[in-house]
Structures are given as structure tokens and as C-alpha cells.
Scaffold this motif. Structure first.
Motif, PDB file in Angstrom:
ATOM      1  N   ALA A   1      -7.606   0.976  -4.928  1.00  0.00           N
ATOM      2  CA  ALA A   1      -8.377   2.069  -4.338  1.00  0.00           C
ATOM      3  C   ALA A   1      -7.560   3.338  -4.197  1.00  0.00           C
ATOM      4  CB  ALA A   1      -8.921   1.646  -2.971  1.00  0.00           C
TER       5      ALA A   1
ATOM      6  N   ARG B   1       0.842  -1.207   0.000  1.00  0.00           N
ATOM      7  CA  ARG B   1       0.000   0.000   0.000  1.00  0.00           C
ATOM      8  C   ARG B   1       0.874   1.252   0.000  1.00  0.00           C
ATOM      9  NH1 ARG B   1      -3.165  -2.512   4.433  1.00  0.00           N
ATOM     10  NH2 ARG B   1      -1.952  -1.136   5.790  1.00  0.00           N
TER      11      ARG B   1
ATOM     12  N   LEU C   1      -8.855   2.954   4.250  1.00  0.00           N
ATOM     13  CA  LEU C   1      -8.235   1.664   3.901  1.00  0.00           C
ATOM     14  C   LEU C   1      -7.679   0.938   5.116  1.00  0.00           C
ATOM     15  CD1 LEU C   1      -6.158   2.245   0.657  1.00  0.00           C
ATOM     16  CD2 LEU C   1      -8.110   0.734   0.986  1.00  0.00           C
TER      17      LEU C   1
ATOM     18  N   GLN D   1      -7.067  -5.046  -4.120  1.00  0.00           N
ATOM     19  CA  GLN D   1      -8.196  -4.154  -3.853  1.00  0.00           C
ATOM     20  C   GLN D   1      -7.730  -2.841  -3.227  1.00  0.00           C
ATOM     21  OE1 GLN D   1     -10.928  -6.263  -1.332  1.00  0.00           O
ATOM     22  NE2 GLN D   1     -11.199  -7.894  -2.860  1.00  0.00           N
ATOM     23  N   GLN D   2      -6.869  -2.972  -2.237  1.00  0.00           N
ATOM     24  CA  GLN D   2      -6.434  -1.766  -1.522  1.00  0.00           C
ATOM     25  C   GLN D   2      -5.582  -0.875  -2.418  1.00  0.00           C
ATOM     26  OE1 GLN D   2      -4.714  -3.131   2.215  1.00  0.00           O
ATOM     27  NE2 GLN D   2      -6.759  -3.238   3.106  1.00  0.00           N
TER      28      GLN D   2
END
Lengths: 345, 345, 345, 345
Positions: A328, A285, D332, A324-325
């Protein structure tokens, strides 16, 4: 290049430095200061060797000014490069996720992981067939056999494949079977291998060495470009420091530094960069948030039984979460997941 | 291997770890403590992969206990090894001085430096023919031509010669022309090259990588010994740190560490270890004082005009001083200058 | 200071930088090159803040040229300083051995060790009364009581004493009871404490911080000299690196670097620098060989029972060996053991 | 604690180690292996000093097992702590943005920056009044005067304030004028100061030292908690490495490591962590993405004229961007921006 003279340097010392500059066909620019004289040098193509001046009498310090790389620099090519890996664009807004097992072990293992990775959104399949292992007694990879499995699985699921080359022989095989050549951290300064990559007609994924500065990483890439292969993707994978809570210290600021200095795409490898499974998704991330052009992660459906590096492989469900993260937060840096390619057959 | 369970690990967690140990054919030794349980493992040949346990539920930490190297260890061979380089013994009390230019440039340059080095007491001649350069645009060495010059000069003055190999091709040439193969810091974990060295019938001088621990240096040597070549001499040449007053930080304590763990001789390279001419002689003295089995230094009769790394090359008169000073302090550690060989012809 | 402009900097960018330089009362020296312009700055007293230019449009890099220290520099005072510690000269050819327990535990323990150290030839007695411990639950030293023991023992055997101060209160006591104030590595950048040392009328032993460059060490010393106390002795004690075979990595080249840049004496602490008893004597020899002005070592008559840091304390017989070996090699660098003082009473 | 015996350790060696363990009131657990014996120790409260065993005959290695901290550990308190800074909660899902000038220079400068920071969403105002500067000749801060400005501005705009304390005197003033005490990286192991913080009735912001491991950071926090002050917020601000493209290397994986080991909140300081303005916003995003509990950034309305560290201060418009981007990605990790407090009057 700037030459700083000692406070007590004599007029003769300054003259000798100036003469040497002129003898090299360059121009000397003396800058008289209150305490000391400095002498700027211009007219050079590329870097001048500091050694030519460092030990002359009266010289206090020699300070290099220009960076020694050319083809990889943003000054040479201002817009970001997009490297195409058999249909998958990397860089220039395209965020690539390279996922797969640390080592190809069996067809079933590779097929299971690849199928899941493709479904999650990963675009490129990784898998080691030639493993650089610290111990000569450890599992060294399946070799050509592993590459065949990797290629077949990649075609079936629709993912270009990348695998590491260690030397001339393995490079030939990787070029034959794979869509992208990986050069590992331990070989970042294996210049013989880099030259061979310069002649290869496949894109190169070049990982930063554990003790390499950003400049040295760019110089290693310069070897490949200078050989005629402009399709290089860089990869930050952690540097060696005293910090002992991770295997390496992931240097995410290097992503920003590289993107300022060079037009080449740069990925982040949070698997090797941390060496701990529970740190991989958070650091992936962070890599996306800092503006990297992709991540490379190791995945295993049964990490506790993996033949190598299982401790840093994430589980399939963690890969889903990662995709997914990351997806986003990509819009924050004007990026999007790179498109996938179709399965062949 | 010791597995430390979390304070709140359940009885089932402990049982699962124990089962996996047994399933691997090993023996589990649970150690119940006031706060937590630890489980020792025995019965293993070589290292067990921590990954097999690290992510099991309830496991806090996995601590490796045994070192993974065998052939290089003092436990395997308690007495110090002496490596013979075409008549020059290195180790076991014999202190070797390897001296010569960074790169072989011309016959005259090499002959001048070698003649002086031989006269001062140096026993082995060094000179690069294949240079690993950070920049693809820098001087890369004379190649085979340079090796011929080096071999001829070595015979004339009576010094076995050592030169660096970078890949399979250069290794074949180095084996043909030289008495000792040098593997540089950047290639310390080039396992393909190490395996080839294992098959070579010449002694190997293996330099520590810039980011390598002592254990990793010994593991790299293990590759060569495991291939059947027992004639390995190690070399400490500085590690990469934040310290900016030298090019690398020379880690002299590594000499003591290696000598405790391994029977192989270990030299020190104060030229690359400091990168500054004025620091070479002081650090060479320190290397001898700490108990190293030799030093390797770069010498140039006109360092300011050297084609590579001139800033760290010492002058001929500094080499004389180095030899005198080192010889004076060798008796403190029960060592003496290794004998020289005769000129052939 | 040199300001390097980007290749594509406009004429206005260059003009703006020049204007700011002039506005600061300094002189700008533009150096036009083929690819870019660089601008030298002169007329400044001390360092100019790079921040004043770093973010101006068109500025590629700002390169500091002058070192920011003054009083500690060799340019300010070319000859080596000799610091007198209650009769024991340190520096300028005088090699000092500071020996004693890590922590003062009892009168008997301190007296035994000191008696032996004095007999071997050590000139100064060390012993911690205020210990900086990583854990709040570890033994923190005897405080004032420990200083009394240290002072009494020092007088009895004829050794000036040195002990570490951690804050204002302990500094007052150390100044009262001791002949020299030690500032530990963790406090090297505790500027409040350094300022107080500048006002103290006792010599200061300033240890290099674990992450400090040589320049930062010299700047820390500058704080003390700027406060009016010119009696500062520096001490290299190891820096933090990835290397795991020692507690810290002893950076002996820093001794040579300091001696070139500064007139202050510099010692080496191989006890903290290695953290391993068996490495202390070899590294002490290396320190003497490299040209240090002394060593500081921890000694314990029963290290296995020492209340702190016993693993790095050498035995009395090892101290004898250390003194003999060091004394034997001091002539090589034009040094000799500093004279001892007489017992008082 | 695990004691590993050498392969050739005698039965007597093992017996002696066992006896010492028993003599300390602890329990010995011998683990006989094929090649060697290891001995586990249980029954200890806190860490056992390895030195007690390291130099006994036959002992190969002593491996600590338990971590030495207690109060800060997650084992002691499983749920995340929330530290309240005069109404602003930090941790436990609350993401705090601490923003303000490096140094308080004037009322106007501080008011302008604070007004903007409050409007963007920052909750806490920072500003140095006592600056730890490498050079004794650099600007050292406005002292008490600066704290008054900071307090007044904080009240006006509605932001609790934090400022750095360097010693007992400045700590008293910071406690009087501020809502939170900052302990800088250079003082992380200034145990005297940490003890005083333990007695203070204000929350403490403790920054990681440049050479500190995660364990050492937690031990430093343990000093404060052991003194009775449980309101500690940690801060990662970069460690010292060889990498030269940033001032320090920001170690974002440390955030994940700390959160696993401890219940204390941890922030990230991308200003000091990179030292370059253009890297601050990207690394702040990365900090939020990795799961940090907040960030601390330096802001200046005219960084080129800032009296200290201007090169790393971001502009007001960059702070707006930072807040927007960070807020967008907090969900998140299950976090949200901490609430602001109201202006008083």
C-alpha cells in the motif's frame, strides 16, 4: 587529502610536508590562513595513506577527502542497478520481499512456510542451512541436506532461494543449490570469503556488519565487484549500540545514505534489526516508507518451537499483513512489488 | 532462566508456561509476588532458548541467568592458565610483549625491528603476511613469502612468531611457519575459522571483535577449546564507539572482567586500540597497570613509509621506553616480564 | 573549512560557492584536482557554519578544519595549568585524589570516611548533597544540611571539599559551602549552569557527558572560561557503549587526547566509569599510568548499606591500597601526589 | 529482583543473603538449581537497590526484574493518552506535525515559514528562542523577544507554539508565551528542570537524550508526572553511535518500544535525528509508517542563510511533500492528521 599544519609549525615543517607530497608524484596546494597553513593534495589515484603524513613534525591533522570505493559508487554509475535473482528483479523500483524460516528444519516446515509466503506475495525464499551461532553447542543447521530441501521447495512453490555461506565449503554448496548467496553480518569483513564471492556466478546479498560504517559496507561490496561479480544487493540489519530495547538498532537513514553514494540496491532486515517479533511489521513498513528496495524477514509457523531465533520470527498471518501494508505504501516512493516467478513443475 | 509474567497475566497463562517448561524436561519454580508472578527454571544443561517462552501469552520478559560458556570459565578451572608459545609462557604472572611490524615487508625491515625488539625485552615477534584490508586495492601482505621471512628472523633473534590467519589456506601456512596463530577482530565470529583453530596444534591469539561483548569473546574462545585446543590467549583491541579522538575505544575494564570470568590470559593491543602513535605508550602502561597479561604493539623503524597502518606504529626508541616503563610497574600486580627464548643458530 | 565539490559540479556551482565565501568577507582558495575541485576557506574568526554551504548545488561535502575552542586550547596556552583548590594544587605534576562517600548521609559516616581518606593520602573530600537520580522516588540527597556536614568535616580533617551542583539554587549553596563545584555528566551541556559557573569564584570540576566527544567536553569547558573562570578541572568518567560488563566504558585514551589539545588538568573517575567495586582499584592504577592528573573515587565504610550507588564504592582498605599503588607508579609520568592541607582547628 | 549465587557459594552465603532480604522486610524465594542457587525477592514497592546485595560473599549477579517507573507505564494506564496543546490533540490516533524554524530570527522569517506550514497542514509551530549551542560564541537565540514573535505569529496563523526552555528563567517565559514547553535532549536528565516542568500548567515535549535508554526516557517523564503534570509528549531524536553518515542514529524501534511500555504519545524528530536535509522527508515517512504519533521538523525558507542548523532544515516545498506523503500512509496505522485550530483575529 588535506593536511592541516599546527599554528606553530615552522616554514621547514611545511617544506618537508610539501617535499614528501612531491616525492610521491603528487601535487601540493598550500593554503595560507591567518592562524595556520593547510596543504591540499591532488593527483592521486584512490586514497592516499594518512600515515604518510600524520607523524611528520608540525602536522596537526590529516583529513581524507575522497571516498576509497570506485565500482560501487554512483559517481561511477549514476543509474540504480537492478540485480536479477533467477527471474526476480531487485532494485530500480522493484521491491523484493525475502521471507522464510531462520533455519531449514524439515521439508514440511519449509514447505508450509514457503507456500504461505508465495501466496502472500513474497518473491524469494530464505532459509539457513549453515548457521553462525554464538555458542558451539547450539544447533548449527542441516548443511547440504538443508540446501536440498530449500532448493526443492523453492522450485515447487516458484521462489528463487537464498542461503548463507560461512566459508569456502559452504559457499560452493550454496552456489550449487541456491539462486543467491547470503553473506552475514559477522562475515562482512571476511575478505577471503568476499573474494570468493567475486568469482561466483550468483548474486550476493551482503549484510552490514554490526559495527560497520556505511563506507565500510560499500568497501566490502567493492571487494565483490572488484572480483568481477557486479550482482550485489546490500542489506541493513541493525548496528550495535547501547540501546537495550532491541537486539540491534536498525539504522534506516543508512538506506538513504547508501542510495546517494551507490547504485546498488539495499534491503532492510527488521527481524535481526530488532530481534523482537512485535517490532518486525512496524519496522518493515518503515523500511518501505524510507525507500528501501526490499525487506528480508524470518517467518515461522510455530515460532515458540523454532530451533533458532524464534523470538524474532513473525507468524504467517503477520507476513500477510506485512505484504499488504508494504504494498500500500510503495507507490509513495515510486516502487512496486517485484514480480514473482512460476513454479517449476 | 527467569520468566517474568505481566501484571495482568491470567492463571491459564502461568499454567501454559509451566507446562512448556515441564514438557522440556525441566523444573518450574513459580514465585508469586504482590504485582506479578515470576517463574524460575532449573534442570537445564547449558542455556535455554528465550524464544521458547518470549511470545507465549502473558509473558512480559525472559531473563537468562546462566552464562553459556563452560570450558573457558573460571568456575570450570579456577586457576589462571599459562599458555606456552614455543618456550615463552604467557599468563599466570608472565607478562608478554609481542612486538613487530604491522606487515612483513622485507627481510631487512623485519630483521631490524626484531633485533631491536628482542634487545628491549620483547619475547614474541609479530608481523602480518595476510592483511585484512578495508580496501581491495590496498597492500594485502606478502603471503607465504612473508611467513618465511618472519620464521627465519624469529629463529635468528630468538623470538617465537605470531601471524594472522584469514581463512583455511592461510591458516595452514601460519600453522606451518609460526608458533602462534592470530585471529583478528574481523574474524572473531568466523566460526568456520575458529573450528579449524580448535583442531590446530598451535596456540591461538584471539582478538575481540569491534562490536563484541565480553561474553561473546568468551564464547568465541569456547569454540576453540571445544575443538580440543586449550591454548588460547585473548586480546582486547578496542571497541567501536562514537568517540572520534581514537580509531577505537580501548576498553581496559574488559581485562578485569575477563580475568574474573575466565582462566585464559588476556593481552591488550594499544596500537589498534588507539590508532595513534602518541597514545600507544601511555595506554600500554595503563594495560600493564590494570593487570593485563601482556601487550601487543606495532613497531616500525620508519613509520611514515610503512605500507600499512604506519600512523599507529611506534618507533624503536618508544618500544625501549615502553618496556622499561611496563617492567617498572609489573610488580604492582604480581607480574614480571616473561622470559625470552634463545636464538637458534 | 574545506568544501569538496562533486565530480560533476559545474563551473557555475564552483563560482556560486566562491561568491558566497567572498560575500561573507572570507577568502576562497580553489584547489583544482583531477577528479574534482576543493575550495579552502581562510580569514574566518572561529568556526564557519557548514550549513552555509552544505546544500548549495554541486557541493559534495563540507569539512571543518579548525577546532572551535580557543581559551581551553594548548595553542592558546602551551604550558599545563595548575588549578588550586583551597591550597591543593591539581595538575602540572600534582596528582590529586578526591575521595569520599557518594552521598553525604550523616556526620558520623562522612567523618569516618574522611578521616580514613585523609590518613591514606587523599587531598580532597567529595560527597553529594544534591544527587541526580534516575528515579524521582530515589534518595535525592540531604541538600544544604549535607553541605554543612561536608564543610565541617573537611575543616576538621584538613581537606577542601567538592560537591555537585544541579541548578542555580544548589550552585549558590555549593559555592558558599564548598571549595570546588562539581558539574556532573548529565549536566555537561546544561549551558545555563555552565554560564553561572563562569561567574562563580570557585574552581569547577567538569565531568564528561556519557555521549560527549572530547571536542564537546572542551567546548563545555570553554563556556566556563569564556565567562571569566579559568579554574576548570576536567574528568573522564566513562562513555555509553554496547559493552555490558561495566556501567560505562572508561575511555582512558581521552586523557591523552585532552592533554594534547588543552592545558587543563584532567582526572579519571573509575567509580562511575566502571560501576563495579572490584574494578575501581585496577582502573585507578591504569588512570595514573596513562598520565591522568588525579582520580576521584567513592568510598564507603559499609557499601552494602549505602543509600546510593553502593555497588561501586570501595572499602577503606581498598582506598589505602589504591593510594599506595598509585603513588608507586606516579614517578613514571613525572608526577607526584599533590600535597595535603592542614586541618583548621 | 533475582539474586544469582555462585556455583561455589556456601550455605552460609545463601543464609546471609536471605537474612538481609528478610531484614529489609521483604520475602526471599530460594530456587535450588543443579549448579547454583538463585533467590527471588518479592514484597518490594518499586525497585530494590542491587547494591544492597551485589558485594555480599557468594553473590554472582543481581538481576533487576521490575521496571522502576509507575505513572508513565501502560500497566498503570492501559489506554493511550491524548495530550491537548491549546486545542490540538496529540496521540490516540491524532498525528501531529510540529514545524517551524530552528531559531526564531525575525518576525518576517517566522511569519513566512508559519504561514506556509499552516497551509500545508502542520498544526503546531516550533521556533527556538533559547538555543543550547555547543559553542559559547555561537548565536544563542533572541530570548524573550523571540518568544513574543513566536506567540504573535502563532495567533495570526492559527497554530499553538512550542519552544525550548533551558533553565528556570527561560522556563517561566516559555510557560508565559507558549502553549507547550520543549525540554531538549541535553536536558533530559536535568532533574531540576524536570521538577519545575512537573509544576508547570502547560504540556511538555520531552526529547530523548543522546545516550538515554528507553527506560531512562520514561523515568525522565516520570519526574514530570510525579510532579503533577500528566501532559507529556515524548520525542525520539536520534542516539549517538559510531555511524558517521548522519549526525545521530534515529532509533525508530524506540517508538514501538515506548508504545508498548507507556501510554504517552511519542513523536519523531527527523531533522536532529539525521542532521541532513535530504534525509528528513524519507525518515519522516518512516516515522509515520512505524506508528509514531507525529513528527517535528525544522523548516527554513532560505536554509543556507539560517543562523543555526541550516543543514538540516527542509525547504517549504519539501514540507508540503512531507505532509502529503505522511497523510497518505497514516491510515495504515489507524491514524489521521490532528485537526488544526483557527487563527485568533
Amino acid at each position: 587529502m588535506l593536511i592541516v599544519m599546527a599554528a606553530d609549525a615552522s616554514r621547514e615543517d611545511v617544506a618537508q610536508v610539501t617535499e614528501r607530497i612531491v616525492a610521491l608524484g603528487l601535487t601540493a596546494h598550500p593554503i595560507p590562513g591567518a592562524q595556520r597553513v593547510a596543504i591540499g593534495i591532488t593527483g592521486n589515484q584512490g586514497a592516499v595513506d594518512p600515515a604518510l603524513f600524520e607523524n611528520l613534525p608540525g602536522v596537526l591533522e590529516v583529513i581524507p577527502v575522497s571516498h576509497p570505493y570506485k565500482l560501487v559508487s554512483r559517481e561511477a554509475k549514476p543509474e540504480a542497478s537492478v540485480v536479477h535473482v533467477s527471474g526476480v528483479p531487485v532494485g530500480g523500483g522493484n521491491f523484493a520481499v525475502i521471507a522464510g524460516p531462520c533455519a531449514v528444519e524439515t521439508y514440511e516446515q519449509t514447505r508450509t512456510i514457503a507456500g504461505h509466503a508465495r501466496q502472500c506475495g513474497a518473491q524469494i525464499l530464505r532459509g539457513g542451512a549453515f548457521k553462525p551461532r554464538t555458542s558451539p553447542y547450539a544447533f548449527q543447521g542441516l548443511g547440504k541436506n538443508g540446501l536440498e530441501i530449500l532448493r526443492d521447495v523453492g522450485r515447487e512453490v516458484g521462489m528463487p532461494v537464498v542461503s548463507e555461506a560461512l566459508d569456502e565449503r559452504s559457499l560452493e554448496l550454496v552456489v550449487e543449490y541456491c539462486d543467491m548467496i547470503q553473506i552475514g553480518a559477522r562475515n562482512m569483513q571476511n575478505y577471503a570469503l568476499l573474494r570468493l564471492c567475486g568469482q561466483a556466478r550468483k548474486p550476493v546479498l551482503l549484510k552490514r556488519g554490526m559495527a560497520a560504517t556505511v563506507d565500510e559496507l560499500l568497501m566490502a561490496a567493492e571487494y565483490v565487484l572488484a572480483g568481477g561479480n557486479y550482482d550485489v544487493v546490500l542489506c541493513e540489519r541493525g548496528i550495535r549500540t547501547f540501546a537495550d530495547h532491541t537486539r540491534n538498532t536498525l539504522d534506516l537513514a543508512a538506506v538513504v545514505a547508501v542510495q546517494r553514494l551507490s547504485h546498488l540496491p539495499i534491503l532492510v532486515d527488521p527481524s535481526h534489526g530488532t530481534g523482537k517479533r512485535h517490532k518486525v511489521v512496524p519496522l518493515a513498513r518503515a523500511a518501505a516508507a524510507v525507500g528501501a528496495d526490499g525487506v528480508m524477514v524470518e517467518v515461522h509457523s510455530d515460532p515458540a518451537r523454532a530451533l533458532s531465533d524464534g523470538a524474532q520470527a513473525i507468524l504467517p498471518e503477520e507476513l500477510s499483513q506485512l505484504l499488504q501494508q508494504v504494498a500500500a505504501l510503495l507507490p509513495l516512493t515510486g516502487r512496486h512489488l517485484a514480480p514473482q516467478v512460476r513454479a517449476k513443475g
